[in-house]
Design an enzyme around this catalytic site. Structure first.
Site, PDB file in Angstrom:
ATOM      1  N   ASP A   1      -8.324  -4.621  -6.477  1.00  0.00           N
ATOM      2  CA  ASP A   1      -7.936  -3.672  -5.438  1.00  0.00           C
ATOM      3  C   ASP A   1      -8.463  -2.277  -5.781  1.00  0.00           C
ATOM      4  O   ASP A   1      -8.170  -1.761  -6.870  1.00  0.00           O
ATOM      5  CB  ASP A   1      -6.409  -3.640  -5.335  1.00  0.00           C
ATOM      6  CG  ASP A   1      -5.910  -2.804  -4.164  1.00  0.00           C
ATOM      7  OD1 ASP A   1      -6.718  -2.152  -3.493  1.00  0.00           O
ATOM      8  OD2 ASP A   1      -4.681  -2.823  -3.933  1.00  0.00           O
TER       9      ASP A   1
ATOM     10  N   SER B   1       0.837  -1.201   0.000  1.00  0.00           N
ATOM     11  CA  SER B   1       0.000   0.000   0.000  1.00  0.00           C
ATOM     12  C   SER B   1       0.874   1.254   0.000  1.00  0.00           C
ATOM     13  O   SER B   1       1.741   1.396  -0.861  1.00  0.00           O
ATOM     14  CB  SER B   1      -0.962  -0.029   1.191  1.00  0.00           C
ATOM     15  OG  SER B   1      -1.973   0.952   1.051  1.00  0.00           O
TER      16      SER B   1
END
Length: 533
Positions: A460, A197
Site C-alpha cells: 500500500d 484509509s
C-alpha cells in the site's frame, strides 16, 4: 497535441512496440492521485474522483438498505444554534437481540459508495458472525450530510477531525434505530468501529479518544500518521512495482528532468508529450506522475480492480537501448517515447478544443480555484489536507534517493493550492502549513489500544502513514491488539468481500477469518464483564 514531427515519431514507435496502441477508455481511471493542484484539473475534466486516496471502487450491489438521518450540531464545542442531518444506512439481516453494532465510517466519500460493504463486505461478514446490526455512517460535509450553504474557507471551518469524531460519538451515544425497540446505544451495547484509509485513522482515533463508547475498532490502511512531505507514497510504488516498469519510469523521469534543464531541449521534450505550451514545468511533470496513482486502485476482486497501472506498464514496454531523435540533436530513450504516447492518449488529448494547455493543466492561476458552490466537492478533502493532514506529494528530500517522479515536485508547488483555493475568511484562516500535530498527537505511528486492530497492506503506498511504516516501532500481533500485514495487498484489501466467501483468494479468506475470530473474542469478553464473571 504533439507536433507533426512528434506524431511521426510516435507512429514509428508504435511499429517498434505494438503495446503502445491504447484505447482512451483503458487509459483513464475514475480516480487519479496527482501531485498539487493538478488533481483538481483532472477532476474538472471528469478524470478523477473526490477522494484523496480512498480510491477503491466498490462492487455493485442490488441490495437496498434503508436510509435514515441523525441530527447533529454544527459545532459540538460551541453553540451556534445550527444543526444538520447526517445520513446513515442500516442492515438488520443478521441482527438478533443482544448482538453488537458494527459501524463502518464512510470517510471522505458519499456514504452510498460504501453500501456494498453492508451487502458482501466487512460489515456483512462481521454482522453475520456476531448477530450484529450493520451501519454505514456518512461523514460530515460529504455526500448529502452537508451542514453549510457553500464551501468557502469560513464555511469549511467545521470540517476537522475533532468535529467529525464528535459526530460519531454523539451518534453512538444517542441514536434510536427505527423499527428496533432495544436500546442499542453505547456503552450499553458493544460497538465495533471499522474504517479504511482516512476512515481507518478515524476508527483508531475513536477507540483512543472515546474508549467508553467504542468497544472495539479495526483500522484498515488507517493513515494515523500525518506528514508534510509524503514522498514515501511513490517510493512504495518504486519498491513493489514490476521491475521492468519501474526501470522505464525512472529512465523517463531522469531523462525528462535533464532535458527540461537545457534551453535547447526544453520545448521539444514537452512537445513530445503534447504539452509544449504548458507554461510551468512543475505542471508538466505533475501530470507525468498521474499514472502512478493508479497503483492504489488495484484490488484482489476483478469486479473492483483497476487494470490501469498494468496497462500503463504494458505501454512503457521492456527496457532497451533504443534511442529516438525528437528534434535536431536531441534524442530520448524508447521508454520516454512510450511514456509520451501514454500521456498524450490519457491526459493531453482530453483537453477540449479551444482550450489551452494552461486552461486544462495549469495550476498557477488563483482565479481557477475560487468557485465555492456545493458542486465543488474537490474542496473538501483538499481542505483537510491543507489544514490537518498534509500528505503533500513531493520528490524525496535526499537527492540521492531513487525516485519515480520529477525532482521539480517540491513542497512549495504541492502546497500552493492551499493558498490559492482557501483565501483567509472572516472567521478562519488556513495555516501556512497543516497542523499535523492535531492528528499525530493522538498516537501517530505508535497509536495503540486494547481491542484496536491494525490491518494494512504490504504494498500500500499509504503504508508509510500507518503503524506498519518501516520507521514505526515493531509490535506483536495478539488477539487483544491484532497487528496484521496482508502480503501483496494494497489499499484496505479486507474491506470488500464476496457473497461466496470460498471464492475469495486464500489471503483474503484468512484475514476475514482472523477478523471474525478476534471480534468474537472481544465480544465474549464484553458479555463476561457485563455479567460480572
Amino acid at each position: 497535441m504533439v507536433t507533426a514531427e512528434g506524431e511521426a515519431l510516435q507512429d514509428a514507435q508504435r511499429t517498434h512496440n505494438p503495446a503502445c496502441y491504447l484505447e482512451m477508455s483503458t487509459c483513464v481511471h475514475a480516480r487519479t492521485v496527482v501531485p498539487g493542484g493538478q488533481a483538481i484539473n483532472l477532476w474538472r475534466l471528469g478524470m478523477a474522483g473526490e477522494e484523496h486516496g480512498s480510491t477503491l471502487t466498490t462492487r455493485a450491489t442490488d441490495a437496498t438498505f434503508p436510509q435514515y438521518n441523525f441530527t447533529q450540531p454544527l459545532d459540538h464545542f460551541s453553540n451556534t444554534g445550527f444543526t444538520f442531518s447526517q445520513r446513515y444506512w442500516v442492515s438488520d439481516r443478521y441482527y438478533t437481540p443482544g448482538g453488537p453494532v458494527i459501524i463502518l465510517d464512510s470517510g471522505e466519500s458519499s456514504g452510498t459508495e460504501r453500501l456494498p460493504y453492508l451487502d458482501t463486505g466487512i460489515v456483512d461478514i462481521l454482522a453475520n458472525a456476531t448477530g450484529g446490526l450493520g451501519i454505514v455512517l456518512e461523514h460530515r460535509y460529504y455526500g448529502a450530510s452537508v451542514p453549510v450553504a457553500n464551501f468557502t474557507t469560513d464555511s469549511l471551518r467545521w470540517l476537522n477531525i475533532e468535529q467529525a469524531l464528535a459526530d460519531s460519538a454523539n451518534f453512538m451515544a444517542n441514536v434510536k434505530f427505527p423499527g428496533i425497540n432495544e436500546d442499542l446505544t453505547a456503552p450499553r451495547t458493544p460497538w465495533i468501529y471499522y474504517g479504511g484509509s482516512y476512515a481507518g485513522s478515524r476508527s483508531a482515533h475513536m477507540r483512543v479518544l472515546y474508549p467508553e463508547l467504542v468497544y472495539g475498532a479495526i483500522a484498515s490502511s488507517g493513515v494515523t500518521y500525518a506528514t508534510i512531505l509524503d514522498w514515501q507514497y511513490y517510493d512504495i510504488i518504486r519498491q513493489f512495482g514490476p521491475t521492468d516498469c519501474i526501470h522505464q519510469i525512472q529512465t523517463t523521469v531522469y531523462e525528462v528532468d535533464e532535458l527540461l534543464s537545457d534551453a535547447k531541449s526544453h520545448t521539444p521534450i514537452k512537445a513530445l508529450f503534447g504539452l509544449a505550451n504548458l507554461t510551468h514545468d512543475q505542471d508538466f511533470v505533475s501530470l507525468l506522475a498521474g499514472p502512478l496513482g493508479d497503483w492504489q486502485d488495484k484490488n484482489w476482486d476483478p469486479a473492483v480492480n483497476s487494470d490501469d497501472f498494468a496497462n500503463f506498464c504494458t505501454a512503457l514496454g521492456s527496457p532497451n537501448d533504443t534511442s529516438v531523435e525528437i528534434a535536431k540533436g536531441i534524442s530520448v530513450n524508447a521508454a520516454t517515447i512510450n511514456y509520451a504516447i501514454y500521456v498524450n492518449q490519457t491526459f493531453s488529448r482530453r483537453c477540449p478544443s479551444g482550450s489551452t494547455a494552461d486552461d486544462c493543466f495549469g495550476t498557477f492561476d488563483p482565479t481557477q480555484y475560487q468557485a465555492t458552490d456545493l458542486s465543488q466537492t474537490w474542496r473538501l478533502w483538499q481542505f483537510q489536507v491543507c489544514t490537518q493532514f498534509g500528505f503533500f506529494f513531493t520528490a524525496p528530500p535526499d537527492p540521492n534517493q531513487p525516485r519515480v517522479i520529477s525532482k521539480l515536485l517540491t513542497l512549495d508547488y504541492a502546497k500552493m493550492i492551499c493558498e490559492f483555493a482557501y483565501p483567509p475568511g472572516q472567521h478562519f484562516t488556513v495555516p501556512a502549513l497543516p497542523n499535523i500535530t492535531a492528528v499525530n498527537s493522538i498516537g501517530g505511528l505508535n497509536i495503540a489500544a486494547d481491542r484496536l486492530a491494525i490491518v494494512d497492506g504490504q504494498e500500500d503506498p499509504w503504508r508509510p502513514n500507518t503503524p506498519h511504516s518501516d520507521i514505526a516501532k515493531k509490535r506483536l500481533d495478539t488477539p487483544l491488539r491484532p497487528f496484521k500485514l496482508i502480503s501483496g495487498a494494497v489499499h484496505h484489501y479486507d474491506e470488500n468481500g464476496l457473497s461466496n466467501r470460498t471464492a475469495e483468494p486464500p489471503v483474503i479468506q484468512e484475514i476475514h477469518s482472523q477478523e471474525v475470530q478476534f471480534v468474537q473474542a472481544w465480544l465474549s469478553d464484553f458479555k463476561q464483564s457485563k455479567s460480572g464473571l
